[in-house]
Design an enzyme around this catalytic site. Structure first.
Site, PDB file in Angstrom:
ATOM      1  NE  ARG A 161      44.077  17.193  -4.729  1.00  0.00           N
ATOM      2  CZ  ARG A 161      44.470  15.949  -4.988  1.00  0.00           C
ATOM      3  NH1 ARG A 161      45.446  15.397  -4.267  1.00  0.00           N
ATOM      4  NH2 ARG A 161      43.887  15.231  -5.930  1.00  0.00           N
ATOM      5  CG  ASP A 445      44.212  11.077  -9.553  1.00  0.00           C
ATOM      6  OD1 ASP A 445      45.229  10.376  -9.781  1.00  0.00           O
ATOM      7  OD2 ASP A 445      43.959  11.524  -8.422  1.00  0.00           O
TER       8      ASP A 445
END
EC number: 2.3.3.9
Length: 547
Positions: A161, A445
């Site tokens: 990603r 995150d």
């Protein structure tokens, strides 16, 4: 360096393995070809935001109705990634990559985005680590445990990603301006790894990617053109590169068919990025005091607007012949409390049972310890995927009103406290170079920090009435927030210990967090502001300087 390219980050022999002249030329070519397209897409985001601030909510585009109602399908799913029942995610750190690939998951998503603090060291070490992983030579010597980590014979399939379109890479200047972060991440990784990856992992396809933070199909169209440009440069078949798009913004849920249509030769489906989706809901309705979100822990997938989003994603993906991936299980094992650990695992099982019964083809886990339980749930109810067995025709009736329905729940002082405590702790770790942070038995995150700060901003901006406990109500305002910050900073110091508190960047993180929560206008991304605090330029022939 290629002409017009200036690398201002630290350069050493390890980084030289990925910062080759030809690789940088490839990145520069991508930047020059697509930078104006990216700038235009970002301007369109701003214009859309102003429309949402006024009177208009996001909705389905009448101009692309023919795409939504058409009978087209995406290219067939490659056999190498037909089975994605459980995927593990994490940053591109060396030990993490090895453990994740060995975890028993079907896929590992190596993350340059929300799970990584994008310091130059992290980004370049990540590229080195991924190159070693694709070559099968990666190892890690844990000196503290006197243990060497290596890859097993069977490993998860690797997806990468890159960062979102909005993030710059300030350490690489191309024609005098910062490169686009995701083009750096994609370009360096693709250039060095596509050939070996196709032989060892992709069975003739690949590399494979996850694409974050998109709001409109025009942004998917840029990725399509980037992929085609890369395939042409490499001399591989069109459609070799495959990518799963995270539907993690409210505007994108109305563009799912259009996004798949743009990427139909390259699509590997869509994913429910549910934490960022909640963040996007608040951001989209930032100018609407009637859209105050309840405590974020109450905004679960059982809320009507969240369930509608998941159901429509499954229906859309399966109609177009690709995977519909579920959301993250952020729990981490509670090793010192078996009872609490079992309670947490049971919550994970229930959530994954909901996903597989709804029709999802796979799901995410943040920790290897969750994988056996999740696999057991999915293996009980499905084979490799449900693309052709769970069409979900009922979800075709999901309306704009369903997707925009306001969530129910209460707003509490405890919610303000949790947002503040978690937001500051996460940001302190991020400033020191850690983007995946264990907090209160969850792996957090950047998405959690984003939810925390935008919810605080929304409550403070509009003077939300908070349940203070014991039937008492309090008004969210600057005075209350100041007391909460002071008390939560004291709690953080007690929890981490005085010495670690002094060594950490908690005070700097606190200043940034307060600024974000009390700004007159809501910033689009916390990480854009915070990024300026971790950029370190190394001018040629002089000492480094922090910007």
């Amino acid at each position: 360096m290629p002409e017009g390219v200036d690398v201002r980050g630290r350069y050493d022999e390890e980084f030289a393995r990925v910062l080759t002249r030809d690789a940088l030329q490839f990145v520069a070519d991508l930047q020059r070809e697509f930078r104006n397209h990216v700038k235009y897409a970002m301007e369109c985001r701003k214009e859309a935001g102003m429309r949402y601030d006024a009177v208009r909510s996001p909705g389905f585009d009448l101009a692309t109705r023919y795409v939504r109602e058409g009978e087209w399908v995406c290219a067939a799913v490659p056999p190498a990634i037909a089975d994605r029942r459980v995927e593990i995610t994490g940053p591109v750190e060396r030990k993490m990559i090895i453990n994740a690939l060995n975890s028993g998951a079907k896929v590992f998503m190596a993350d340059f985005e929300d799970a990584l603090s994008p310091s130059w060291e992290n980004l370049m070490n990540g590229q080195v680590n991924l190159r070693d992983a694709v070559n099968g030579t990666i190892s890690f010597h844990d000196k503290a445990r006197n243990r060497v980590y290596k890859l097993n014979d069977q490993t998860a399939k690797l997806f990468v990603r890159p960062r979102g379109w909005h993030l710059p890479e300030a350490h690489i200047l191309i024609d005098g301006e910062p490169a686009t972060g995701c083009l750096v991440d994609f370009g360096l990784y693709f250039y060095h790894n596509y050939a070996i990856f196709r032989q060892t992992q992709g069975a003739g396809f690949g590399p494979f990617f996850y694409l974050p933070k998109m709001e409109h199909s025009r942004e998917a169209r840029i990725w399509k053109c980037v992929f085609e440009r890369a395939e042409k440069k490499a001399g591989i078949e069109r459609g070799s590169i495959k990518a799963t798009v995270l539907i993690e913004t409210l505007p994108a849920v109305f563009q799912m068919n259009e996004i798949l249509y743009e990427l139909r030769d390259h699509s590997a489906g869509l994913n429910c990025g549910r934490w960022d989706y909640i963040f996007s809901y608040v951001k989209t309705f930032r100018a609407h005091p009637d859209r105050l979100l309840p405590d974020r822990v109450q905004v679960t997938m059982t809320q009507h607007f969240m369930k509608s989003y998941s159901d429509l994603l499954i229906h859309t993906c399966h109609k177009r012949g690709v995977h519909a991936m579920g959301g993250m299980a952020a729990q981490i094992p509670i090793r010192d409390d078996p009872k609490a650990n079992e309670v947490a695992l049971e919550l994970v099982r229930k959530d994954k049972l909901r996903e597989v019964k709804a029709g999802h083809d796979g799901t995410w886990a943040a920790h290897p310890g969750l994988i056996p339980s999740i696999l057991e749930v999915f293996n009980t109810f499905t084979g490799p995927n449900q693309i052709h067995s769970q069409a979900r025709p009922d979800a075709a009736a999901v309306t704009e009103a369903d997707l925009l329905q306001h969530p129910s729940g209460v707003l509490t002082l405890d919610g303000l406290r949790l947002n503040t405590r978690v937001g500051i702790q996460y940001l302190a770790a991020w400033l020191k170079g850690t983007g995946s942070v264990p907090l209160y038995n969850l792996m957090e995150d950047a998405a959690t920090a984003e939810i925390s700060r935008v919810q605080n901003w929304q409550w403070l901006k509009y003077g939300a009435q908070l349940d203070g406990g014991g039937g008492l109500g309090v008004t969210a305002g600057l005075e209350l927030f100041g007391r909460v910050v002071e008390e939560e900073m004291a709690r953080i110091e007690r929890e981490v210990g005085g010495e670690d508190f002094k060594k950490g960047l908690y005070k700097e993180a606190c200043r940034i967090f307060i600024k974000q929560c009390t700004a007159p206008m809501l910033d689009d991304f916390l990480t854009v502001d915070a990024y300026n605090h971790i950029v370190i330029h190394h001018p040629r022939g002089s000492s480094s300087s922090r910007l």
